[in-house]
Design an enzyme around this catalytic site. Sequence first.
Site, mmCIF file in Angstrom:
data_model
loop_
_atom_site.group_PDB
_atom_site.id
_atom_site.type_symbol
_atom_site.label_atom_id
_atom_site.label_comp_id
_atom_site.label_asym_id
_atom_site.label_seq_id
_atom_site.Cartn_x
_atom_site.Cartn_y
_atom_site.Cartn_z
ATOM 1 N N LYS A 1 11.662 27.521 37.192
ATOM 2 C CA LYS A 1 12.454 28.683 36.788
ATOM 3 C C LYS A 1 13.945 28.420 36.998
ATOM 4 O O LYS A 1 14.770 28.761 36.162
ATOM 5 C CB LYS A 1 12.055 29.923 37.593
ATOM 6 C CG LYS A 1 10.807 30.608 37.152
ATOM 7 C CD LYS A 1 10.653 31.878 37.968
ATOM 8 C CE LYS A 1 9.429 32.667 37.606
ATOM 9 N NZ LYS A 1 9.348 33.920 38.398
ATOM 10 N N HIS B 1 10.920 34.963 26.438
ATOM 11 C CA HIS B 1 11.071 36.223 27.157
ATOM 12 C C HIS B 1 12.169 36.115 28.210
ATOM 13 O O HIS B 1 13.035 36.977 28.302
ATOM 14 C CB HIS B 1 9.739 36.601 27.810
ATOM 15 C CG HIS B 1 9.088 35.432 28.505
ATOM 16 N ND1 HIS B 1 8.626 34.322 27.810
ATOM 17 C CD2 HIS B 1 8.854 35.172 29.798
ATOM 18 C CE1 HIS B 1 8.136 33.439 28.671
ATOM 19 N NE2 HIS B 1 8.262 33.921 29.878
ATOM 20 N N THR C 1 14.642 32.765 43.791
ATOM 21 C CA THR C 1 13.405 32.042 43.511
ATOM 22 C C THR C 1 13.359 30.736 44.290
ATOM 23 O O THR C 1 14.395 30.152 44.595
ATOM 24 C CB THR C 1 13.248 31.759 41.998
ATOM 25 O OG1 THR C 1 11.942 31.223 41.752
ATOM 26 C CG2 THR C 1 14.287 30.786 41.494
ATOM 27 N N HIS C 2 12.134 30.312 44.589
ATOM 28 C CA HIS C 2 11.878 28.972 45.120
ATOM 29 C C HIS C 2 11.321 28.087 44.014
ATOM 30 O O HIS C 2 11.120 26.894 44.226
ATOM 31 C CB HIS C 2 10.855 29.026 46.259
ATOM 32 C CG HIS C 2 11.338 29.697 47.501
ATOM 33 N ND1 HIS C 2 12.300 29.160 48.320
ATOM 34 C CD2 HIS C 2 10.993 30.871 48.070
ATOM 35 C CE1 HIS C 2 12.521 29.975 49.348
ATOM 36 N NE2 HIS C 2 11.741 31.023 49.205
ATOM 37 N N ASN C 3 11.038 28.667 42.859
ATOM 38 C CA ASN C 3 10.397 27.963 41.756
ATOM 39 C C ASN C 3 11.410 27.067 41.041
ATOM 40 O O ASN C 3 12.302 27.553 40.347
ATOM 41 C CB ASN C 3 9.791 28.993 40.794
ATOM 42 C CG ASN C 3 8.996 28.363 39.673
ATOM 43 O OD1 ASN C 3 9.371 27.339 39.116
ATOM 44 N ND2 ASN C 3 7.900 29.007 39.318
ATOM 45 N N GLU C 4 11.269 25.752 41.229
ATOM 46 C CA GLU C 4 12.215 24.789 40.645
ATOM 47 C C GLU C 4 12.193 24.829 39.118
ATOM 48 O O GLU C 4 13.222 24.605 38.478
ATOM 49 C CB GLU C 4 11.919 23.370 41.145
ATOM 50 C CG GLU C 4 12.273 23.153 42.608
ATOM 51 C CD GLU C 4 13.755 23.382 42.906
ATOM 52 O OE1 GLU C 4 14.621 22.935 42.118
ATOM 53 O OE2 GLU C 4 14.059 24.029 43.930
ATOM 54 N N ASP D 1 10.701 38.824 37.453
ATOM 55 C CA ASP D 1 9.255 38.756 37.517
ATOM 56 C C ASP D 1 8.787 38.708 36.075
ATOM 57 O O ASP D 1 9.343 39.378 35.205
ATOM 58 C CB ASP D 1 8.638 39.939 38.266
ATOM 59 C CG ASP D 1 7.229 39.624 38.767
ATOM 60 O OD1 ASP D 1 6.896 38.428 38.934
ATOM 61 O OD2 ASP D 1 6.451 40.564 38.995
ATOM 62 N N THR D 2 7.810 37.870 35.840
ATOM 63 C CA THR D 2 7.310 37.644 34.492
ATOM 64 C C THR D 2 5.810 37.810 34.487
ATOM 65 O O THR D 2 5.130 37.404 35.431
ATOM 66 C CB THR D 2 7.686 36.222 34.020
ATOM 67 O OG1 THR D 2 9.104 36.136 33.928
ATOM 68 C CG2 THR D 2 7.076 35.906 32.668
ATOM 69 N N LYS E 1 12.635 26.463 23.491
ATOM 70 C CA LYS E 1 11.952 27.551 24.191
ATOM 71 C C LYS E 1 12.958 28.596 24.687
ATOM 72 O O LYS E 1 12.745 29.799 24.518
ATOM 73 C CB LYS E 1 11.137 27.010 25.368
ATOM 74 C CG LYS E 1 10.444 28.102 26.159
ATOM 75 C CD LYS E 1 9.744 27.561 27.405
ATOM 76 C CE LYS E 1 9.266 28.706 28.271
ATOM 77 N NZ LYS E 1 8.742 28.272 29.559
#
Length: 191
Positions: free
Chosen positions: A12, A175, A7-10, A67-68, A170
Amino acid sequence: MKICFATHNENKLREINQILSDFEIVGLDEMGCTEEIPETGATLEENSQIKADFVASNYNVSCFADDTGLEVEALKGAPGVYSARYAGDGRDNLSNINLLLKNLEPHSNKSARFRTVITLILKGEMYQFEGVVNGTIISELKGEKGFGYDPVFIPDGHNQTFAEMSANEKNKISHRGRAVAKLVEFLENQA
């Protein structure tokens, strides 16, 4: 154990590092992978596998990808696999939320679920893990934490949105947290 999270999503990456504190997790940026891996699959399972395959093949490392999707019952499972780009390719969280709320307006059923699928490629073998949390979509944004649809999603059995909860709260019920728990259990049994 060092493992790449594709991932590139900081957001996540931060969330995963909080959950997988016993492992050394590196993201794509740390691997030197600057390209966006296309998500061309028709399902969450396919998209997570595409990303994991890409990293394993091009960087020769053990890795996992997720993947969500937010699946809204009244919208026949939409936005689903298109959750991140529901309002277009800009991946703008607020635009996605606004479109979701607009599309949900005529419906009384606000039931939804978040679903995450993780694909792990370890020593050339592929494994998948799923996590699901059911809840309700509310019509106004609440909370400053989290990301994506978190400000409008209240998980069943709670009275706060994901965006109102601490990261620790959380992660215990989310999930992604549930899918990662299955991943951790699997990895610990590999040691």
